[in-house]
Every structure is written in structure tokens, then in C-alpha cells.
Design an enzyme around this catalytic site. Structure first.
Site: not given
Ligand SMILES: Cc1ncc(COP(=O)(O)O)c(C=O)c1O
Length: 379
Positions: A191
Site C-alpha cells: 500500500k
Molecule cells: C480494496 C481492499 N480492501 C481491503 C483490503 C484488506 O487490507 P488488509 O490486507 O490490510 O487487511 C485490501 C487489501 O489488499 C484491498 O485491496
């Protein structure tokens, strides 16, 4: 005059170009070492500092650090009181976590189709699905392009915004993180602010911030005289990860500049390729440039992805429509309408290599490879 230019041998890139490597330097390594020396391994002063800096950066009254964006989304729905018997409307073109957390609360996800240009959830499709049981809407700011927040807010349902891709985005003149009832960010390895793992929730509502604090830490009070007011989830962030995120936050402007430059190289590089269309952006908003995604129609997308891999170019797909995945196919809401735009987009989207760790020449290599693949596969 009369000289001809030497023929340039156009060959594949010598080494593999990773799709989205992290941009980590000695500063992050030093910050972690310092935290380890401090003795604070779990939530402590670095996490508090990250929350304070993010309150300012996001222009939000409260920011709570948690263990992932998945946890952020889940706790946000729980804080809103979403549970069994409820419905939550979301987009099918997202990482499955966005929908999984709805299932975790016991509620039922209902998918609304997306806009054909930005690929964000279509407020008109959401409006058709809002009913008595609808307890929340979970839009995603896909690739860094904010969703249509005003149109969604006008529907009068609480919004939990999935801003995993949108740390830097602005919707019109407002910072993402300061607008929805609850906004959830990711600190995952790829990210824009990357700590490896981690998440943040921002809100301007005191009641929700208090509820979330209880839900994430499991206990209140100090020492052995603790009490709990809710059976919490233990979803707090460690200071080791917060210290990485703080350095990444320092670099966010510098990285944004690199991302903007790389996006411009791609825009120019694919402009004349028929059947390669960058996903649309709204010029009124600030795009976080988390991903650079094109829609591929000159040949089968999967074949193009394989051909790019043979050219030593790593790519990815964001995303395969969630309602088509095994966990969802058999358990869709009985009133689930068809989702033709999401299905077509899911078969066409291709994410090109994109990271501040790449050089401009890396991006030019990816463009050159895409041109060669286009010349070979376009009908
Ligand atoms: C659109 C979206 N929502 C939620 C997430 C979940 O994030 P995390 O890996 O921090 O739980 C991601 C992860 O890639 C994502 O791309």
C-alpha cells in the site's frame, strides 16, 4: 543526411520486473531497530504518534490503529451494530476482504454493479438495493479514485468507506478519511503507506471512536484490575509496525510524485494502443495512484498477462469479481441482481508494475513489453 539509424534490437527485459515491490530504505530499518531497543513491542508510543499524525494528515477527529484493513472494516461494521438479519451493500470489484467482513458480522452482503468508467460502485445501482434491512454501504475507492461519496451519502445509510487504496486521495476539496461515518485504510506491504501489515480507522464521531477502542483492545483499565465492556477482538497495531508506517508517512509526498510520474509514462505509452484503455479518473478528485490499471480488449487478458510474464514483466489482477469466487457463488442473496459490468471488467482489468521502488526506465520497459505483446497478439 542519408544515414539510417541502426536497427534497435528489441528484446525482452533481462531481469524480472516485480509487480509491486515495497519501497523500504535504511530509515525504516533504523526506525524498527530503535523501537525494538525501546522495549515497546506492542501498542505504545509509536502507535499513539502514528494516530496523532494521521489525525492531522486525514483531517479527522479520531484515528484508531488496528491490525489490518480487514479488521478495520470488520470492527467498523460491528461498531455500527451490523449483525445477523442485516444487509450490507458493497461492490463486487474489490479484494474479497471487503465482503468477507460483512459475512463475519452475520449480515448478508448484497452486491451492487459498478460504473463502466471508474469501476467504482454505481450509486444508482445501490439506490435500487437499499431496503428495510440495509444497515450500511461499503464503497471502495478503487485504485485510488474516490467513490461517489455525495451520491452514496444522499441515500441516508451509514457508510463504511474502504479506502485501502486511497491514503492520499481527496474527494473534490475534502480529504478521504474526513468524509464518511467511518473510513478504513490499509498498511499492507503493497500500500501507499506500507508497514507490512496494519490498518487505520478514521471517524469524526465520538460514539463510534469509543466503541471501536473497546472492540480493538479487549480490555480497559490498567494492571490486574481490568474490566471488559464488550468481548473484544484483539486487533491492535504493534509499535514495530507503527514505526515503519511513520517513516512511510514522511515519504508519502515524495512517493506520490514518483507515482504521478510513472502514471504519466503509462498514460502516454499506451495512448495509441487500440484495446488498451486506462481506467478513467475523475479530474475533480485527487487520485492516490495506488495502482495503474488498464482494460485489455485487444486479446484475451489472461493470455496478455502470460505474454508479459514471458517478457519478464510482473502484473496482477485487481480484481476478480467477488460474487464469482467459490465462497460466494453458492451463498448469494436471493435478490442479488446480475452484475454484467463488474463481470466484464473482471475479465479485462490488468494492473501494470507500479511502485515508487521502480525507476522510470523500469516503467518504460513495461510499456515497451506491452507494445511488443500488442503487436504480436492484436488481431
Ligand atoms: C480494496 C481492499 N480492501 C481491503 C483490503 C484488506 O487490507 P488488509 O490486507 O490490510 O487487511 C485490501 C487489501 O489488499 C484491498 O485491496
Amino acid at each position: 543526411m542519408g544515414d539510417t539509424l541502426p536497427a534497435v534490437e528489441v528484446t525482452r527485459r533481462a531481469s524480472f520486473l516485480s509487480f509491486q515491490p515495497p519501497a523500504i530504505s535504511e530509515a525504516e530499518i533504523e526506525a524498527v531497530a530503535e523501537t525494538l531497543r525501546s522495549g515497546w513491542l506492542t501498542t505504545g508510543p509509536r502507535t499513539a504518534e502514528l494516530e496523532a499524525r494521521m489525525r492531522e494528515y486525514l483531517d479527522a477527529k479520531h484515528v484508531l490503529a488496528v491490525s489490518s484493513c480487514t479488521a478495520a472494516l470488520h470492527l467498523s461494521l460491528v461498531a455500527l451494530g451490523v449483525g445477523p438479519g442485516d444487509e450490507v451493500i458493497t461492490t463486487p470489484l474489490t479484494w474479497p476482504a471487503t465482503a468477507n467482513v460483512i459475512v463475519h458480522t452475520g449480515a448478508t452482503p448484497v452486491f451492487a454493479d459498478i460504473r463502466d468508467d471508474t469501476l467504482n460502485i454505481d450509486p444508482a445501482c445501490v439506490a435500487e438495493l437499499v431496503g428495510r434491512k440495509t444497515k450500511a454501504i461499503v464503497p471502495v475507492d478503487l485504485y485510488g479514485q474516490p467513490a461517489d461519496l455525495d451520491e452514496l451519502a444522499a441515500l441516508g445509510v451509514p457508510i463504511v468507506e474502504d479506502a485501502a487504496h486511497a491514503a492520499e486521495s481527496r474527494y473534490r476539496d475534502r480529504k478521504i478519511g474526513s468524509i464518511a461515518d467511518l473510513t478504513c485504510f490499509s498498511l499492507y506491504a503493497t500500500k501507499n503507506i506500507a508497514a507490512g501489515e496494519g490498518g487505520l480507522i478514521s471517524t469524526n464521531r465520538d460514539d463510534l471512536a469509543e466503541a471501536l477502542d473497546d472492540l480493538r483492545v479487549m480490555r480497559r483499565g490498567h494492571g490486574s484490575l481490568y474490566d471488559i465492556v464488550v468481548p473484544g477482538y484483539k486487533a491492535n497495531l504493534s509499535d514495530v509496525l507503527a514505526s515503519i508506517a511513520l517513516v512511510q508517512l514522511d515519504k508519502v509526498g515524495e512517493h506520490a510524485e514518483i507515482r504521478r510520474r510513472h502514471a504519466a509514462i503509462y498514460e502516454e505509452g499506451v495512448a495509441e494502443l487500440d484495446g488498451v484503455e486506462p481506467v478513467a479518473r475523475d479530474p475533480r478528485d485527487l487520485h492516490a495512484n495506488h495502482l495503474f490499471v488498464v482494460r485489455v480488449t485487444f486479446a484475451d487478458r489472461d493470455e496478455v498477462q502470460r505474454a508479459l510474464h514471458e517478457e519478464n514483466i510482473g502484473t496482477s489482477i485487481h480484481f476478480l469479481p467477488v460474487h464469482r469466487l467459490s465462497a460466494y457463488r453458492e451463498r448469494l442473496h436471493p435478490g442479488q441482481p446480475p452484475l454484467p459490468i463488474a463481470e466484464r471488467a473482471g475479465a479485462e482489468v490488468l494492473s501494470l508494475p507500479f511502485s515508487p521502488a521502480h525507476s522510470d526506465d523500469d516503467v518504460r520497459d513495461a510499456v515497451a513489453a506491452l507494445r511488443r505483446v500488442h503487436a504480436r497478439l492484436a488481431a
